[in-house]
Design an enzyme around this catalytic site. Sequence first.
Site, short mmCIF file in Angstrom:
data_model
loop_
_atom_site.label_atom_id
_atom_site.label_comp_id
_atom_site.label_asym_id
_atom_site.label_seq_id
_atom_site.Cartn_x
_atom_site.Cartn_y
_atom_site.Cartn_z
N PHE A 208 -0.42 16.38 3.68
CA PHE A 208 -1.20 15.70 2.41
C PHE A 208 -0.01 15.50 1.58
CE2 PHE A 208 -3.28 14.61 -1.40
CZ PHE A 208 -4.06 13.68 -1.05
N ASP B 259 -3.21 5.55 6.61
CA ASP B 259 -3.73 6.70 6.85
C ASP B 259 -4.82 6.35 8.21
OD1 ASP B 259 -4.25 9.57 7.27
OD2 ASP B 259 -5.76 9.40 5.36
N ARG C 135 0.98 11.78 -9.96
CA ARG C 135 1.41 10.27 -9.48
C ARG C 135 2.78 10.10 -10.04
NH1 ARG C 135 -2.72 7.13 -7.31
NH2 ARG C 135 -4.89 7.68 -8.06
N GLU D 2 0.86 -1.27 0.09
CA GLU D 2 0.11 0.02 0.09
C GLU D 2 0.88 1.30 0.03
OE1 GLU D 2 -2.31 1.43 -0.65
OE2 GLU D 2 -3.91 1.51 0.73
N ASP D 3 0.34 2.40 -0.51
CA ASP D 3 1.09 3.61 -0.58
C ASP D 3 1.03 4.12 0.77
OD1 ASP D 3 -1.43 4.42 -0.84
OD2 ASP D 3 -1.40 5.75 -2.38
P1 IMP Z 1 -7.28 5.20 4.72
O1 IMP Z 1 -7.95 4.28 4.27
O2 IMP Z 1 -7.62 6.47 5.44
O3 IMP Z 1 -6.03 4.48 5.30
O4 IMP Z 1 -6.48 5.70 3.26
C1 IMP Z 1 -5.51 5.19 2.70
C2 IMP Z 1 -5.65 5.88 1.35
O5 IMP Z 1 -5.99 7.06 1.12
C3 IMP Z 1 -4.10 5.78 0.62
O6 IMP Z 1 -3.85 4.42 -0.01
C4 IMP Z 1 -4.42 6.77 -0.39
O7 IMP Z 1 -4.62 6.48 -1.68
C5 IMP Z 1 -5.14 7.75 0.34
N1 IMP Z 1 -4.38 8.77 0.85
C6 IMP Z 1 -4.26 9.02 2.01
N2 IMP Z 1 -3.38 10.13 2.70
C7 IMP Z 1 -3.12 10.55 1.26
C8 IMP Z 1 -2.06 11.57 0.86
O8 IMP Z 1 -1.54 12.17 1.95
N3 IMP Z 1 -1.86 11.65 -0.36
C9 IMP Z 1 -2.54 11.06 -1.21
N4 IMP Z 1 -3.26 10.10 -0.99
C10 IMP Z 1 -3.79 9.73 0.39
#
Ligand code: IMP
Length: 181
Positions: free
Chosen positions: A154, A105, A167, A101-102
């Site tokens: 962010f 969050d 990207r 995963e990237d």
């Molecule tokens: P989560 O479900 O809140 O953990 O979200 C994870 C996803 O939100 C990541 O895989 C990203 O695609 C997106 N995301 C969360 N923070 C960022 C950010 O700072 N930049 C870009 N995408 C983000």
Amino acid sequence: MTTPNYQSLEVLYSREQIAARVAEMGAQISADLKGEKLVMVGVLKGAALFLSDLARSVTADATFDFVAVSSYGKGTRTSGAVKLIKDLDESIEGKNVLVVEDILDTGLTLSYLRKLLLQQRPKSLRIATLLDKPSRRLEKIEADYVGFSIPNLFVIGYGMDYAEHYRNLPDICLMSPDHPE
Ligand code: IMP
């Protein structure tokens, strides 16, 4: 959407720093596998670049699969809802799985995915995330491998987007606080 001004973006992690950390992660993942095979499951689209670099640092017999989920809208805020848009191509039953995963969050995406993938009874399921934002967590979930732990910022680049843009930036950059939402 305003035209991206690539020159003025602030770099959080340079391509060199990313490459060095990804190589360390790959070495650790390889060591933990103790010679066993691996299925790397990339979460589209954000993890595509990370997976392609991480895979080249992993010395195990590895195959790839991809899932896609929707959790974010077009901006920087989460809607809270996670939906599977693309499922795995192959069964992961009895296999060693690494979800790639990237960003971890709020944890909503990976909690949902972990639950879904565990239903297929893999031999092991681990998570590698390039970035971790622990202060934003809503779900109780941690990654087994974390590239960099960051505060509530962010970020864009190296696969990560703002409204599908940026990207392809080779570095991880900060989205300026005055970006349009
Ligand atoms: P989560 O479900 O809140 O953990 O979200 C994870 C996803 O939100 C990541 O895989 C990203 O695609 C997106 N995301 C969360 N923070 C960022 C950010 O700072 N930049 C870009 N995408 C983000």
